[in-house]
Design a protein around this motif. Structure first.
Motif, mmCIF file in Angstrom:
data_model
loop_
_atom_site.group_PDB
_atom_site.id
_atom_site.type_symbol
_atom_site.label_atom_id
_atom_site.label_comp_id
_atom_site.label_asym_id
_atom_site.label_seq_id
_atom_site.Cartn_x
_atom_site.Cartn_y
_atom_site.Cartn_z
ATOM 1 N N ILE A 281 -10.010 -0.004 -1.690
ATOM 2 C CA ILE A 281 -9.918 1.168 -2.565
ATOM 3 C C ILE A 281 -10.528 2.383 -1.881
ATOM 4 O O ILE A 281 -9.948 3.477 -1.886
ATOM 5 C CB ILE A 281 -10.601 0.888 -3.914
ATOM 6 N N ARG B 215 2.677 2.963 -5.689
ATOM 7 C CA ARG B 215 1.851 3.906 -6.447
ATOM 8 C C ARG B 215 0.774 3.230 -7.283
ATOM 9 O O ARG B 215 -0.172 3.887 -7.711
ATOM 10 C CB ARG B 215 2.745 4.776 -7.339
ATOM 11 N N HIS B 216 0.900 1.923 -7.530
ATOM 12 C CA HIS B 216 -0.099 1.211 -8.337
ATOM 13 C C HIS B 216 -0.485 -0.057 -7.581
ATOM 14 O O HIS B 216 0.209 -1.070 -7.634
ATOM 15 C CB HIS B 216 0.457 0.882 -9.725
ATOM 16 N N ARG B 217 -1.596 0.010 -6.874
ATOM 17 C CA ARG B 217 -1.991 -1.051 -5.947
ATOM 18 C C ARG B 217 -3.265 -1.700 -6.448
ATOM 19 O O ARG B 217 -4.320 -1.075 -6.476
ATOM 20 C CB ARG B 217 -2.155 -0.445 -4.561
ATOM 21 N N ARG C 43 -0.201 3.212 -15.583
ATOM 22 C CA ARG C 43 -1.622 3.322 -15.246
ATOM 23 C C ARG C 43 -2.494 3.069 -16.474
ATOM 24 O O ARG C 43 -3.555 2.426 -16.371
ATOM 25 C CB ARG C 43 -1.906 4.707 -14.665
ATOM 26 N N GLY D 173 -8.315 4.044 0.552
ATOM 27 C CA GLY D 173 -7.081 4.618 0.030
ATOM 28 C C GLY D 173 -5.880 3.713 0.147
ATOM 29 O O GLY D 173 -4.736 4.156 -0.016
ATOM 30 N N SER E 240 0.792 -1.231 0.000
ATOM 31 C CA SER E 240 0.000 0.000 0.000
ATOM 32 C C SER E 240 0.820 1.274 0.000
ATOM 33 O O SER E 240 0.254 2.356 -0.183
ATOM 34 C CB SER E 240 -0.970 0.003 1.188
ATOM 35 N N ASP F 1 -5.795 0.993 -5.372
ATOM 36 C CA ASP F 1 -6.195 1.930 -6.422
ATOM 37 C C ASP F 1 -7.188 1.371 -7.421
ATOM 38 O O ASP F 1 -8.136 2.044 -7.801
ATOM 39 C CB ASP F 1 -4.951 2.395 -7.197
#
Length: 359
Positions: free
Chosen positions: A181, A128-130, A215, A184, A125, A187
């Motif tokens: 999500i 940056r890309h979870r 992304r 937080g 977590s 993502d």
């Protein structure tokens, strides 16, 4: 390509195209982290960051049961019981990994499939890309073993909407993809059956690709996570968990009708009173902190003191050693845990983890 210099049986480093893969490889232990794994992870991540041919780093777990169930608390339990002075070394190596992930210069992708708890949240977590799936079961369950949320969770949880993070930290309850999500801590949702194809697609990116490029690839595989249960109950959670003492929170829960409030109250009643009060203080301090490093240092101070007290060993015994699920906490009630009792957990008597970030 395999990074033979740091490969161990318990954590594997490889490449798929331009993507570096970190695979946690203890499926029988739900990929729980041990000292050897975190020790190998740091130099590998440094090499990946400096390799111009690598576009992104992908974290995944072996097997279908989970990414990572957390730190190997059985090992810490055994070291602590034996009075080993090196008992805190795991945290000394693990917490800097969490910080490295939070500030990693290349896109870092965590595939949070299955169980993601405790230390698993720490290695996922902060990225940056979870990515979560329909199988995700995420939690910070530490109050149930006489411990506290760590790995920088006291920085992450206070930044969840409203008091969602307070609810997660105190109850330690498992949440699914939509809730992760909403809180937080993740993502995007990608069905588990598409993770392999997603990994291949990320490996086709050119070296030097940006977070926006990564992304865009993930968006091509993403779907709707469904409805968040925590979002449905946010008004109640915000109302009840806004207080700064556990006693006030429980009193507020007792005035709330409905099954969710009753379940929450029952869960908290089973947690370690000391851990509950420490956790709430850590979360409130985290809300006012300057950054992740301050929270990690504070967590380490509290964790080190917890090893000198009974509840952690009793909680691990009940959950992992004897598995009777019947811990006998001491003190047994919230009323028996005073502010003075809590104060001593925050007095550091050890070398700081991040001397370059002296506060």
């Amino acid at each position: 390509m395999t990074d033979r210099a740091v490969q161990t049986d318990e954590i594997l480093f490889s490449r798929i195209g331009s993507a570096a893969i970190i695979r946690l490889n203890r499926p029988k232990a739900l990929n729980s982290l041990n000292l050897a794994m975190v020790h190998a992870m740091k130099p590998a991540m440094e090499r990946f960051a400096n390799d111009p041919e690598i576009s992104c780093v992908i974290l995944t777990g072996e097997g279908e049961r989970g990414l990572c169930a957390g730190g190997d608390i059985r090992a810490i339990y055994q070291l602590g019981k034996a009075g080993d002075p090196d008992v805190t070394r795991f945290w000394r190596e693990e917490f800097p990994i969490n910080y490295t992930i939070a500030r990693y210069p290349k896109p870092y992708v965590a595939l949070m499939d299955g169980i993601v708890m405790g230390g698993g949240v720490g290695v996922a977590s902060h990225g940056r890309h979870r990515i979560v799936t329909e199988r995700t079961k995420l939690a910070m369950p530490e109050t149930g073993i006489g411990y506290v949320p760590d790995v920088g969770a006291t920085w992450l949880l206070p930044r969840a909407p409203g008091e969602i993070g307070t609810w997660m930290g105190l109850t330690g309850e498992i949440v699914g993809a939509a809730d992760a999500i909403f809180a937080g801590l993740a993502d995007m949702f990608v069905p588990s059956e598409r993770l392999g194809a997603l990994t291949q697609a990320l490996g086709e990116l050119k070296a030097g690709s940006s977070d926006r490029d990564v992304r865009a690839v993930i968006d091509g595989f993403a779907g709707a996570p469904g409805e968040s249960r925590l979002a449905m109950h946010r008004d109640l959670i915000d109302r009840v968990f806004a207080f700064d003492t556990v006693e006030e929170i429980i009193a507020a829960l007792e005035t709330e009708p409905g099954e969710f409030a009753a379940e929450t109250r029952a869960v908290i009643a089973r947690r370690s009173p000391t851990s509950l009060k420490l956790t709430l203080r850590l979360l409130r301090a985290g809300r006012k902190s300057s950054g992740l490093v301050e929270c990690l240092e504070r967590e380490f101070t509290v964790a080190s003191e917890l090893l000198r007290n009974r509840d952690f060993y009793e909680g691990v015994r009940a959950a992992v050693i004897d598995k009777d699920r019947n811990p006998q906490w001491q003190p047994a009630t919230l009323a028996q845990v005073s502010d003075a009792d809590l104060d001593r957990y925050f007095v550091g008597g050890h070398a700081v983890l991040f001397p370059e970030h002296r506060l």
